[in-house]
Design a protein around this motif. Structure first.
Motif, PDB file in Angstrom:
ATOM      1  N   ILE A  20       0.847  -1.195   0.000  1.00 26.43           N
ATOM      2  CA  ILE A  20       0.000   0.000   0.000  1.00 26.43           C
ATOM      3  C   ILE A  20       0.881   1.244   0.000  1.00 26.43           C
ATOM      4  N   THR A  21       1.974   1.195   0.744  1.00 19.52           N
ATOM      5  CA  THR A  21       2.884   2.342   0.817  1.00 19.52           C
ATOM      6  C   THR A  21       3.432   2.702  -0.563  1.00 19.52           C
ATOM      7  N   HIS A  22       3.951   1.722  -1.283  1.00 18.67           N
ATOM      8  CA  HIS A  22       4.517   1.987  -2.611  1.00 18.67           C
ATOM      9  C   HIS A  22       3.434   2.375  -3.622  1.00 18.67           C
ATOM     10  N   GLY A  23       2.296   1.720  -3.542  1.00 17.72           N
ATOM     11  CA  GLY A  23       1.193   2.083  -4.429  1.00 17.72           C
ATOM     12  C   GLY A  23       0.721   3.505  -4.193  1.00 17.72           C
ATOM     13  N   ALA A  24       0.639   3.899  -2.926  1.00 17.26           N
ATOM     14  CA  ALA A  24       0.221   5.261  -2.582  1.00 17.26           C
ATOM     15  C   ALA A  24       1.225   6.278  -3.111  1.00 17.26           C
ATOM     16  N   GLU A  25       2.507   5.990  -2.960  1.00 15.96           N
ATOM     17  CA  GLU A  25       3.543   6.904  -3.464  1.00 15.96           C
ATOM     18  C   GLU A  25       3.411   7.106  -4.969  1.00 15.96           C
ATOM     19  N   LEU A  26       3.247   6.010  -5.702  1.00 13.14           N
ATOM     20  CA  LEU A  26       3.126   6.094  -7.157  1.00 13.14           C
ATOM     21  C   LEU A  26       1.849   6.823  -7.587  1.00 13.14           C
ATOM     22  N   ALA A  27       0.798   6.692  -6.798  1.00 12.33           N
ATOM     23  CA  ALA A  27      -0.471   7.349  -7.113  1.00 12.33           C
ATOM     24  C   ALA A  27      -0.502   8.798  -6.635  1.00 12.33           C
TER      25      ALA A  27
END
Length: 68
Positions: A20-27
């Protein structure tokens, strides 16, 4: 059932990255916001879309269906 395009993109990024952390950063979203968006999707879906584990997330069967 309808999902926001931001939510769908976020879920795709989270599933691809396994985090979720990496997905949130990319989004471009804060972690708390991303987590709340995924929780909202799961509430509308009526089932968990991802299993949260110590080292990331894994899509459930419902999450896999959502990805397709």
């Amino acid at each position: 059932m309808r999902f926001d395009l931001v939510d769908l993109r976020l879920f795709l990024l989270v599933a691809e990255r396994g985090s979720i952390t990496h997905g949130a950063e990319l989004a471009g979203l804060a972690l708390a916001s991303a987590s709340a968006r995924i929780k909202g999707m799961e509430d509308r879906l009526g089932a968990p879309a991802a299993v949260r584990r110590r080292r990331g997330v894994v899509p459930t069967a419902a999450g896999q269906a959502l990805l397709h």
